[in-house]
Write an enzyme that holds these catalytic residues in place. Structure first.
Site, mmCIF file in Angstrom:
data_model
loop_
_atom_site.group_PDB
_atom_site.id
_atom_site.type_symbol
_atom_site.label_atom_id
_atom_site.label_comp_id
_atom_site.label_asym_id
_atom_site.label_seq_id
_atom_site.Cartn_x
_atom_site.Cartn_y
_atom_site.Cartn_z
ATOM 1 N N ASN A 1 49.171 38.072 34.331
ATOM 2 C CA ASN A 1 48.730 39.443 34.632
ATOM 3 C C ASN A 1 48.615 39.565 36.151
ATOM 4 O OD1 ASN A 1 47.421 41.892 34.899
ATOM 5 N ND2 ASN A 1 45.432 41.119 34.185
ATOM 6 N N TRP A 2 49.575 40.250 36.729
ATOM 7 C CA TRP A 2 49.579 40.343 38.197
ATOM 8 C C TRP A 2 48.526 41.296 38.734
ATOM 9 C CZ3 TRP A 2 55.483 40.727 39.769
ATOM 10 C CH2 TRP A 2 56.068 39.462 39.615
ATOM 11 N N LYS A 3 47.892 42.037 37.850
ATOM 12 C CA LYS A 3 46.927 43.069 38.287
ATOM 13 C C LYS A 3 47.608 43.956 39.332
ATOM 14 C CE LYS A 3 43.291 39.735 37.486
ATOM 15 N NZ LYS A 3 41.882 39.667 37.245
ATOM 16 N N HIS B 1 41.727 45.536 28.954
ATOM 17 C CA HIS B 1 41.294 44.531 29.949
ATOM 18 C C HIS B 1 39.911 44.923 30.464
ATOM 19 C CE1 HIS B 1 41.132 42.068 33.546
ATOM 20 N NE2 HIS B 1 42.101 41.339 33.016
ATOM 21 N N GLU C 1 38.660 44.880 33.301
ATOM 22 C CA GLU C 1 38.652 45.674 34.542
ATOM 23 C C GLU C 1 38.844 47.155 34.223
ATOM 24 O OE1 GLU C 1 41.566 43.396 36.719
ATOM 25 O OE2 GLU C 1 40.132 41.755 36.867
ATOM 26 N N GLU D 1 38.550 36.916 26.851
ATOM 27 C CA GLU D 1 38.369 36.871 28.303
ATOM 28 C C GLU D 1 36.907 37.130 28.652
ATOM 29 O OE1 GLU D 1 42.349 37.477 30.466
ATOM 30 O OE2 GLU D 1 41.223 39.314 30.506
ATOM 31 N N GLY E 1 38.560 36.047 37.398
ATOM 32 C CA GLY E 1 38.649 36.188 38.853
ATOM 33 C C GLY E 1 37.506 35.530 39.603
ATOM 34 N N SER F 1 40.137 32.492 34.866
ATOM 35 C CA SER F 1 40.275 31.406 35.841
ATOM 36 C C SER F 1 41.081 30.220 35.312
ATOM 37 C CB SER F 1 38.893 30.966 36.355
ATOM 38 O OG SER F 1 38.263 32.066 37.005
ATOM 39 N N GLY G 1 45.474 35.490 35.374
ATOM 40 C CA GLY G 1 45.461 36.487 36.443
ATOM 41 C C GLY G 1 45.905 35.884 37.758
ATOM 42 N N GLY G 2 44.937 35.604 38.628
ATOM 43 C CA GLY G 2 45.219 35.145 39.991
ATOM 44 C C GLY G 2 46.266 34.045 40.094
#
Ligand code: PEP
Length: 256
Positions: free
Chosen positions: A9-11, A94, A96, A166, A172, A211, A232-233
């Site tokens: 997930n590149w956000k 998600h 976010e 999640e 993150g 993470s 993600g990251g």
């Protein structure tokens, strides 16, 4: 046997140049037969992904989808549009988006319905906050989030979806849930699905997200109820993403 899925997930990251370099790095590596790879990109990059990844083993998808089919919904992206750009998956619910845009469980389910109607696979995100975990409310929160999805999507819709656990406190933050915490929740989610249908419980893929990186992937991917990761990251760096995928491939081979 359930296959493993590693979804990046590149956000809200990326650029045309960086995306192309990422794809080239991925394509330079040998294909991993036992793991499916997916990359979930900001909507403006879907056409680029279709062009670069078309015909490759890595599929692509969106990070959100509208709960409406079409109409006066400025800024939203319809499931049919994701479909038109060759998406296989879309993230739904998600944290976010739940936090920043106030998305409710019912809305999340409506988004998943739109995705399913276009033959997209929704990656249904759920998870508890740190406050809820510390108050011993993890099961209560998950029961509600999953219950709404099961009620609205039914067994048929859930069977065509992927679940992603999640925990909000692990997203993150660099602080992953421990393998024991992850396995406990994943087994519990599967058990809840079994109450609707043992077949659903047996077959539904449950990803862990929060993470995940190359240094913890081996341990997480070998857990019996973990069928992959939503990353993600770490997915922004092609070599990290690939290292996580290799960990998942190794874990799959061990259980074959
Ligand atoms: C995510 O965005 O879904 C996620 C899990 O992020 P990170 O891997 O950076 O914690």
């Amino acid at each position: 046997m359930r296959n493993k899925l590693i979804a990046g997930n590149w956000k809200m990251h990326g650029s045309r140049v960086a995306n192309e370099a990422w794809v080239r790095a991925l394509q330079a590596e040998p294909i991993l037969e036992s793991v499916e790879l997916a990359v979930l990109v900001p909507a403006p990059y879907l056409a680029q992904m279709q062009q670069l990844l078309g015909g490759s083993t890595c599929v692509w998808g969106g990070q959100d989808v509208s709960d409406q089919e079409r109409g006066a919904f400025t800024g939203e992206v319809a499931a049919s549009m994701l479909r038109e750009f060759g998406c296989r998956y879309t993230v739904v619910g998600h944290s976010e988006r739940r936090q920043r845009h106030g998305e409710t469980d019912v809305q999340v389910a409506a988004k998943a319905q739109q995705a399913l109607a276009q033959d997209l696979i929704p990656i249904l995100c759920l998870g508890e906050s740190l406050e809820q975990r510390e108050a011993g409310k993890t099961a209560q929160v998950m029961r509600h989030q999953l219950g709404v999805l099961l009620d609205i999507l039914g067994e048929g819709g859930m069977a065509r979806s992927v679940l992603a656990y999640e925990p909000l406190w692990a997203i993150g933050t660099g602080r992953s849930a421990t393998p024991a915490q992850v396995q406990e929740v994943h087994a519990w989610l599967r058990q809840q699905c079994a109450e609707t249908s043992p077949g659903l419980a047996e077959n539904i893929q449950i990803l862990y997200g929060g993470s995940v990186k190359s240094s913890n992937a081996v341990e997480l991917m070998t857990l019996p109820d973990v069928d992959g990761a939503l990353v993600g990251g770490a997915s922004l760096v092609a070599q990290e993403f690939l290292a996580i995928a290799r960990a998942a491939a190794k874990a799959s081979q061990r259980t074959e």
